[in-house]
Design a protein around this motif. Structure first.
Motif, mmCIF file in Angstrom:
data_model
loop_
_atom_site.group_PDB
_atom_site.id
_atom_site.type_symbol
_atom_site.label_atom_id
_atom_site.label_comp_id
_atom_site.label_asym_id
_atom_site.label_seq_id
_atom_site.Cartn_x
_atom_site.Cartn_y
_atom_site.Cartn_z
ATOM 1 N N ALA A 199 0.849 -1.189 0.000
ATOM 2 C CA ALA A 199 0.000 0.000 0.000
ATOM 3 C C ALA A 199 0.888 1.244 0.000
ATOM 4 C CB ALA A 199 -0.891 0.005 1.241
ATOM 5 N N ASP A 200 0.463 2.249 -0.744
ATOM 6 C CA ASP A 200 1.193 3.510 -0.785
ATOM 7 C C ASP A 200 0.189 4.654 -0.797
ATOM 8 O OD1 ASP A 200 3.248 5.362 -0.953
ATOM 9 O OD2 ASP A 200 3.350 5.245 -3.142
ATOM 10 N N PRO A 201 0.117 5.432 0.252
ATOM 11 C CA PRO A 201 0.944 5.358 1.454
ATOM 12 C C PRO A 201 0.486 4.226 2.373
ATOM 13 C CG PRO A 201 -0.672 7.097 1.717
ATOM 14 C CD PRO A 201 -0.846 6.543 0.329
ATOM 15 N N ASP A 202 1.425 3.749 3.197
ATOM 16 C CA ASP A 202 1.058 2.703 4.152
ATOM 17 C C ASP A 202 1.014 3.217 5.583
ATOM 18 O OD1 ASP A 202 3.730 2.833 4.954
ATOM 19 O OD2 ASP A 202 4.170 0.748 4.481
ATOM 20 N N ARG A 203 1.421 4.470 5.798
ATOM 21 C CA ARG A 203 1.446 5.018 7.157
ATOM 22 C C ARG A 203 0.092 4.933 7.863
ATOM 23 N NH1 ARG A 203 0.881 9.215 10.476
ATOM 24 N NH2 ARG A 203 2.508 9.604 12.015
ATOM 25 N N PRO A 204 -1.033 5.299 7.223
ATOM 26 C CA PRO A 204 -2.317 5.190 7.949
ATOM 27 C C PRO A 204 -2.642 3.753 8.369
ATOM 28 C CG PRO A 204 -2.565 6.553 5.988
ATOM 29 C CD PRO A 204 -1.208 5.921 5.913
ATOM 30 N N LEU A 205 -2.249 2.774 7.571
ATOM 31 C CA LEU A 205 -2.468 1.371 7.945
ATOM 32 C C LEU A 205 -1.578 0.987 9.123
ATOM 33 C CD1 LEU A 205 -2.657 -0.002 4.332
ATOM 34 C CD2 LEU A 205 -4.522 -0.129 6.000
ATOM 35 N N ARG A 206 -0.343 1.482 9.116
ATOM 36 C CA ARG A 206 0.570 1.218 10.237
ATOM 37 C C ARG A 206 0.041 1.840 11.526
ATOM 38 N NH1 ARG A 206 5.791 -0.598 8.869
ATOM 39 N NH2 ARG A 206 6.205 -0.614 6.634
ATOM 40 N N VAL A 207 -0.483 3.069 11.419
ATOM 41 C CA VAL A 207 -1.037 3.764 12.587
ATOM 42 C C VAL A 207 -2.223 2.979 13.145
ATOM 43 C CG1 VAL A 207 -2.263 5.860 13.320
ATOM 44 C CG2 VAL A 207 -0.172 6.044 11.951
ATOM 45 N N LEU A 208 -3.079 2.502 12.276
ATOM 46 C CA LEU A 208 -4.238 1.724 12.701
ATOM 47 C C LEU A 208 -3.805 0.418 13.373
ATOM 48 C CD1 LEU A 208 -7.299 1.793 12.777
ATOM 49 C CD2 LEU A 208 -7.320 0.991 10.407
ATOM 50 N N THR A 209 -2.837 -0.263 12.792
ATOM 51 C CA THR A 209 -2.312 -1.491 13.397
ATOM 52 C C THR A 209 -1.689 -1.202 14.758
ATOM 53 O OG1 THR A 209 -2.000 -2.627 11.291
ATOM 54 C CG2 THR A 209 -0.636 -3.373 13.116
ATOM 55 N N ARG A 210 -0.935 -0.114 14.863
ATOM 56 C CA ARG A 210 -0.332 0.245 16.156
ATOM 57 C C ARG A 210 -1.399 0.518 17.206
ATOM 58 N NH1 ARG A 210 3.792 2.818 13.103
ATOM 59 N NH2 ARG A 210 2.762 4.844 13.209
ATOM 60 N N ALA A 211 -2.477 1.209 16.836
ATOM 61 C CA ALA A 211 -3.553 1.498 17.792
ATOM 62 C C ALA A 211 -4.203 0.201 18.271
ATOM 63 C CB ALA A 211 -4.589 2.420 17.158
ATOM 64 N N LEU A 212 -4.465 -0.722 17.364
ATOM 65 C CA LEU A 212 -5.069 -2.004 17.742
ATOM 66 C C LEU A 212 -4.114 -2.835 18.592
ATOM 67 C CD1 LEU A 212 -6.752 -2.740 14.314
ATOM 68 C CD2 LEU A 212 -7.972 -2.330 16.475
ATOM 69 N N THR A 213 -2.834 -2.826 18.237
ATOM 70 C CA THR A 213 -1.839 -3.574 19.006
ATOM 71 C C THR A 213 -1.682 -2.997 20.408
ATOM 72 O OG1 THR A 213 -0.670 -4.153 16.966
ATOM 73 C CG2 THR A 213 0.554 -4.397 19.012
ATOM 74 N N ALA A 214 -1.718 -1.666 20.513
ATOM 75 C CA ALA A 214 -1.622 -1.037 21.839
ATOM 76 C C ALA A 214 -2.823 -1.402 22.702
ATOM 77 C CB ALA A 214 -1.507 0.481 21.686
ATOM 78 N N ALA A 215 -3.990 -1.516 22.085
ATOM 79 C CA ALA A 215 -5.201 -1.874 22.829
ATOM 80 C C ALA A 215 -5.222 -3.350 23.212
ATOM 81 C CB ALA A 215 -6.437 -1.530 22.000
ATOM 82 N N CYS A 227 -2.004 -9.655 21.729
ATOM 83 C CA CYS A 227 -2.283 -10.146 20.374
ATOM 84 C C CYS A 227 -1.366 -9.426 19.373
ATOM 85 C CB CYS A 227 -3.737 -9.867 19.995
ATOM 86 S SG CYS A 227 -4.950 -10.653 21.038
ATOM 87 N N PRO A 228 -0.057 -9.645 19.452
ATOM 88 C CA PRO A 228 0.826 -8.934 18.512
ATOM 89 C C PRO A 228 0.560 -9.388 17.074
ATOM 90 C CG PRO A 228 2.048 -10.656 19.632
ATOM 91 C CD PRO A 228 0.678 -10.588 20.286
ATOM 92 N N PRO A 229 0.779 -8.492 16.105
ATOM 93 C CA PRO A 229 0.564 -8.872 14.704
ATOM 94 C C PRO A 229 1.335 -10.153 14.354
ATOM 95 C CG PRO A 229 1.008 -6.526 14.877
ATOM 96 C CD PRO A 229 1.253 -7.124 16.244
ATOM 97 N N TYR A 230 0.645 -11.067 13.713
ATOM 98 C CA TYR A 230 1.212 -12.339 13.268
ATOM 99 C C TYR A 230 1.881 -13.094 14.418
ATOM 100 C CZ TYR A 230 0.205 -10.225 8.810
ATOM 101 O OH TYR A 230 -0.441 -9.614 7.765
ATOM 102 N N GLY A 231 1.306 -12.951 15.620
ATOM 103 C CA GLY A 231 1.820 -13.651 16.789
ATOM 104 C C GLY A 231 3.211 -13.203 17.197
ATOM 105 N N GLY A 232 3.646 -12.033 16.728
ATOM 106 C CA GLY A 232 4.969 -11.526 17.053
ATOM 107 C C GLY A 232 6.081 -12.141 16.227
ATOM 108 N N GLU A 233 5.718 -12.891 15.189
ATOM 109 C CA GLU A 233 6.704 -13.604 14.375
ATOM 110 C C GLU A 233 7.610 -12.675 13.565
ATOM 111 O OE1 GLU A 233 6.776 -17.046 10.901
ATOM 112 O OE2 GLU A 233 4.936 -16.691 12.011
#
Length: 175
Positions: free
Chosen positions: A91-107, A111-117
């Motif tokens: 995705a370009d830009p991918d920053r908004p997707l990264r921000v969304l993933t970070r918010a979900l991971t912080a909450a 449940c780290p993305p991909y089990g932390g792999e």
């Protein structure tokens, strides 16, 4: 992919590529082809695996994150390959997707993305895997009339992936 006991995925669906990804899914394991019309085989994973049995409070947290996140646009047009042979779209830009993933991971830090792999999770849409007759070039040729895809990211879906039981459990609109 056979023998799955199921897992949940918080994802962004990509309707423009769903037919193609659905066909590739059927090629590998038809038990993962969903009859749910809301289910997006073509998706960008935000967080997976997520909770198998989320509580109402867990779902409310995702709803809050969704309502706090403005909808945004991105383009899927660049085919790349991860070191393990996974052919994907960036995705370009991918920053908004990264921000969304970070918010979900912080909450949901348990449940780290991909089990932390993987350390640096790259937002992507999985297309296929390198094998005999399958290369980034053959995938690009197959998708030449479709790419690039201009994607309006305006919702998060809670998908359930399980043999013969793939479906959407919840869906939240972004602000």
């Amino acid at each position: 992919m056979t023998g799955s006991s199921g897992h949940s995925v918080l994802a962004v669906g990509v309707a423009e590529l769903d037919g193609w990804v659905r066909a590739r899914t059927a090629h590998y394991d038809a038990s993962f082809v969903s009859s749910d019309p809301a289910f997006a085989h073509a998706h960008i994973t935000l967080l997976a695996p997520w909770l198998a049995e989320p509580t109402r409070a867990d779902l409310d947290v995702v709803a809050r994150i969704a309502t706090e996140t403005p909808a945004f646009d991105t383009v899927l047009g660049r085919i790349e390959t991860f070191p393990d042979g996974l052919i994907h779209l960036r995705a370009d830009p991918d920053r908004p997707l990264r921000v969304l993933t970070r918010a979900l991971t912080a909450a949901f830090p348990w449940c780290p993305p991909y089990g932390g792999e993987f350390g640096n999770v790259v937002p992507h849409l999985t297309l296929d895997r390198v094998a005999d007759g399958i290369t980034p070039d053959t995938v690009a040729a197959d998708l030449a009339g479709v790419l690039p895809v201009r994607l309006r990211v305006d919702r998060i879906d809670l998908q359930w992936w399980e043999n013969d039981n793939c479906h959407v459990r919840e869906s939240w609109k972004l602000r």
